[in-house]
Design a protein around this motif. Structure first.
Motif, PDB file in Angstrom:
ATOM      1  N   HIS A 250     -15.767 -31.485 -24.678  1.00  0.00           N
ATOM      2  CA  HIS A 250     -14.675 -31.328 -25.644  1.00  0.00           C
ATOM      3  C   HIS A 250     -14.789 -30.030 -26.450  1.00  0.00           C
ATOM      4  O   HIS A 250     -13.878 -29.690 -27.214  1.00  0.00           O
ATOM      5  CB  HIS A 250     -14.665 -32.514 -26.635  1.00  0.00           C
ATOM      6  CG  HIS A 250     -15.799 -32.437 -27.623  1.00  0.00           C
ATOM      7  ND1 HIS A 250     -17.039 -32.963 -27.362  1.00  0.00           N
ATOM      8  CD2 HIS A 250     -15.887 -31.863 -28.844  1.00  0.00           C
ATOM      9  CE1 HIS A 250     -17.831 -32.724 -28.394  1.00  0.00           C
ATOM     10  NE2 HIS A 250     -17.152 -32.057 -29.314  1.00  0.00           N
ATOM     11  N   ALA A 251     -15.890 -29.317 -26.289  1.00  0.00           N
ATOM     12  CA  ALA A 251     -16.156 -28.149 -27.145  1.00  0.00           C
ATOM     13  C   ALA A 251     -15.293 -26.958 -26.735  1.00  0.00           C
ATOM     14  O   ALA A 251     -14.848 -26.850 -25.593  1.00  0.00           O
ATOM     15  CB  ALA A 251     -17.630 -27.778 -27.071  1.00  0.00           C
ATOM     16  N   ILE A 252     -15.064 -26.068 -27.701  1.00  0.00           N
ATOM     17  CA  ILE A 252     -14.342 -24.824 -27.405  1.00  0.00           C
ATOM     18  C   ILE A 252     -15.227 -23.621 -27.755  1.00  0.00           C
ATOM     19  O   ILE A 252     -16.141 -23.718 -28.582  1.00  0.00           O
ATOM     20  CB  ILE A 252     -12.977 -24.733 -28.142  1.00  0.00           C
ATOM     21  CG1 ILE A 252     -13.149 -24.745 -29.663  1.00  0.00           C
ATOM     22  CG2 ILE A 252     -12.033 -25.838 -27.669  1.00  0.00           C
ATOM     23  CD1 ILE A 252     -11.864 -24.408 -30.425  1.00  0.00           C
ATOM     24  N   ILE A 253     -14.915 -22.520 -27.084  1.00  0.00           N
ATOM     25  CA  ILE A 253     -15.661 -21.277 -27.301  1.00  0.00           C
ATOM     26  C   ILE A 253     -14.719 -20.266 -27.957  1.00  0.00           C
ATOM     27  O   ILE A 253     -13.595 -20.058 -27.467  1.00  0.00           O
ATOM     28  CB  ILE A 253     -16.150 -20.693 -25.955  1.00  0.00           C
ATOM     29  CG1 ILE A 253     -16.985 -21.720 -25.185  1.00  0.00           C
ATOM     30  CG2 ILE A 253     -16.938 -19.406 -26.177  1.00  0.00           C
ATOM     31  CD1 ILE A 253     -17.178 -21.358 -23.703  1.00  0.00           C
ATOM     32  N   LEU A 254     -15.179 -19.668 -29.039  1.00  0.00           N
ATOM     33  CA  LEU A 254     -14.390 -18.635 -29.732  1.00  0.00           C
ATOM     34  C   LEU A 254     -15.194 -17.330 -29.795  1.00  0.00           C
ATOM     35  O   LEU A 254     -16.422 -17.328 -29.689  1.00  0.00           O
ATOM     36  CB  LEU A 254     -14.048 -19.077 -31.153  1.00  0.00           C
ATOM     37  CG  LEU A 254     -13.276 -20.395 -31.332  1.00  0.00           C
ATOM     38  CD1 LEU A 254     -13.010 -20.649 -32.825  1.00  0.00           C
ATOM     39  CD2 LEU A 254     -11.971 -20.408 -30.565  1.00  0.00           C
ATOM     40  N   HIS A 255     -14.481 -16.261 -29.986  1.00  0.00           N
ATOM     41  CA  HIS A 255     -15.095 -14.938 -30.223  1.00  0.00           C
ATOM     42  C   HIS A 255     -14.004 -14.103 -30.896  1.00  0.00           C
ATOM     43  O   HIS A 255     -12.865 -14.092 -30.419  1.00  0.00           O
ATOM     44  CB  HIS A 255     -15.516 -14.318 -28.885  1.00  0.00           C
ATOM     45  CG  HIS A 255     -16.368 -13.078 -29.011  1.00  0.00           C
ATOM     46  ND1 HIS A 255     -16.033 -12.002 -29.814  1.00  0.00           N
ATOM     47  CD2 HIS A 255     -17.545 -12.733 -28.417  1.00  0.00           C
ATOM     48  CE1 HIS A 255     -16.982 -11.071 -29.721  1.00  0.00           C
ATOM     49  NE2 HIS A 255     -17.899 -11.485 -28.883  1.00  0.00           N
ATOM     50  N   PRO A 256     -14.310 -13.416 -31.992  1.00  0.00           N
ATOM     51  CA  PRO A 256     -13.251 -12.639 -32.661  1.00  0.00           C
ATOM     52  C   PRO A 256     -12.771 -11.467 -31.814  1.00  0.00           C
ATOM     53  O   PRO A 256     -11.657 -10.976 -32.010  1.00  0.00           O
ATOM     54  CB  PRO A 256     -13.919 -12.142 -33.945  1.00  0.00           C
ATOM     55  CG  PRO A 256     -15.400 -12.175 -33.652  1.00  0.00           C
ATOM     56  CD  PRO A 256     -15.596 -13.323 -32.696  1.00  0.00           C
ATOM     57  N   GLN A 280      -6.866 -17.183 -29.733  1.00  0.00           N
ATOM     58  CA  GLN A 280      -7.158 -16.673 -31.085  1.00  0.00           C
ATOM     59  C   GLN A 280      -6.324 -15.420 -31.356  1.00  0.00           C
ATOM     60  O   GLN A 280      -5.730 -15.272 -32.425  1.00  0.00           O
ATOM     61  CB  GLN A 280      -8.644 -16.291 -31.215  1.00  0.00           C
ATOM     62  CG  GLN A 280      -9.610 -17.438 -31.285  1.00  0.00           C
ATOM     63  CD  GLN A 280     -11.043 -16.909 -31.219  1.00  0.00           C
ATOM     64  OE1 GLN A 280     -11.613 -16.765 -30.139  1.00  0.00           O
ATOM     65  NE2 GLN A 280     -11.639 -16.617 -32.365  1.00  0.00           N
ATOM     66  N   ILE A 281      -6.303 -14.518 -30.374  1.00  0.00           N
ATOM     67  CA  ILE A 281      -5.569 -13.253 -30.567  1.00  0.00           C
ATOM     68  C   ILE A 281      -4.075 -13.546 -30.743  1.00  0.00           C
ATOM     69  O   ILE A 281      -3.420 -12.983 -31.625  1.00  0.00           O
ATOM     70  CB  ILE A 281      -5.829 -12.314 -29.369  1.00  0.00           C
ATOM     71  CG1 ILE A 281      -7.315 -11.911 -29.358  1.00  0.00           C
ATOM     72  CG2 ILE A 281      -4.921 -11.090 -29.430  1.00  0.00           C
ATOM     73  CD1 ILE A 281      -7.779 -11.232 -28.078  1.00  0.00           C
TER      74      ILE A 281
END
Ligand code: CP
Length: 322
Positions: A250-256, A280-281
């Motif tokens: 269920h986890a998500i991966i983010l990066h700015p 995100q963008i």
């Protein structure tokens, strides 16, 4: 009237909820631009980027144009800053010319607040040294809210160069305010002594996280503890293909972003279905529309989430922030 946005600390829960709801509204309206009133057509916004940027600069410009504002893009290298003009005088000049708000990215920390107290134009912090990047944290929260109803109790692992990261700081302040649990992971040289949280080895951090937020090595800010081998950094601290098997379903991966592919993240992780980096963008545009609207004030737009707005759209489709 309008409001500055200089730091996460100045936002109350109600402000955060309203920003997210307005972003949600603008996202819902994105296919129907023609119905948006020209509230901001005589308002001027200047984008003043004194550090490199792709995402933040363009998403603010897209946001301003979607709102119908007049957009000025300041070019520092051909401005009078090169002749010794202070930032205060630059702002005063823009203010005298009728600019209503300035979006600024800069290296120097701690000058936006005193500047804001001497100016009537509104200032939006688009990244300030290592200290804050509030709209990035808001768009990260907005993205998390697409996947998790409850931020309270959510376990967010922030991984990488925490010490030099304004994204880590703004996210920590925002997510801890909302009751999330922050865990950190990274090399000794990247520990941030000013941030409170548990440090775990990367395998453990990925295993435990609902959200894994990877960070770029901020090579441009390092004057000590420099990482000399990106290969060994990837092995020891990167989100490699091998480590994908540790990620909860269920986890998500983010990066700015920008991402240094093959350093803090493998290509396959960037492109993985649980990676939401390009979402995100995308979400950055809506959050920045809400931020610009808030800065410019106006006669209508700051409606509460429970009201029906002028387009007849009930603003309760987006759950609260807790
Ligand atoms: N995330 C972010 O701030 O990206 P840019 O530096 O490209 O604006």
């Amino acid at each position: 009237m309008g409001n500055h946005l200089l730091s996460i600390g100045e936002l109350e829960h109600q402000d955060i909820e309203e920003l997210l709801n307005r972003a949600r509204f603008y996202q819902s309206q994105s296919l129907y631009q023609s119905v948006l009133p020209a509230t901001f057509q005589n308002r001027f916004v200047a984008n003043l980027f004194l550090e490199p940027s792709t995402r933040t600069r363009f998403s603010f410009e897209v946001a301003e144009k979607r709102l119908g504002a007049q957009v000025l893009n300041f070019q520092a290298n051909v401005s009078s800053l090169q002749k010794g003009e202070t930032l205060y005088d630059t702002f005063k000049t823009l203010e005298a010319q009728g600019v209503d708000a300035v979006v600024i990215r800069l290296t120097e920390e701690g000058i936006l607040k005193p500047l804001s107290q001497r100016l009537s134009l509104k200032i939006i912090n688009a990244g300030e040294g290592k200290s804050e990047h509030p709209t990035q944290a808001l768009l990260d929260l907005y993205t998390m809210k697409s996947y998790f109803n409850e931020i309270k109790g959510l376990r967010v692992a922030i991984v990488g160069d925490i010490k030099h990261s304004r994204v880590a700081r703004s996210n920590t302040y925002l997510l801890q305010k909302l009751g999330a649990e922050i865990i950190y992971s990274g090399p000794q040289a990247f520990i941030a002594n000013d941030l409170k949280g548990t440090y775990l080895p990367i395998n453990e951090a990925i295993k435990q996280a609902d959200v894994v937020m990877m960070l770029r090595i901020q090579f441009e800010r390092q004057n000590e503890g420099r990482i000399t081998s990106t290969e060994s950094y990837r092995e020891e601290y990167g989100f490699t293909e091998e480590r994908l098997k540790l990620l909860q379903p269920h986890a998500i991966i983010l990066h700015p972003a920008p991402v240094n592919r093959g350093v803090e993240m493998d290509d396959i992780v960037v492109e993985h279905q649980q990676s939401k980096i390009f979402e995100q963008i995308h979400n950055g545009v809506w959050i920045r529309m809400a931020t610009i609207e808030r800065a410019l004030g106006g006669d209508r737009r700051w409606v509460s989430s429970s009201k029906v707005d002028e387009f007849g759209i009930k603003m309760n489709g987006f759950s609260g922030i807790s």
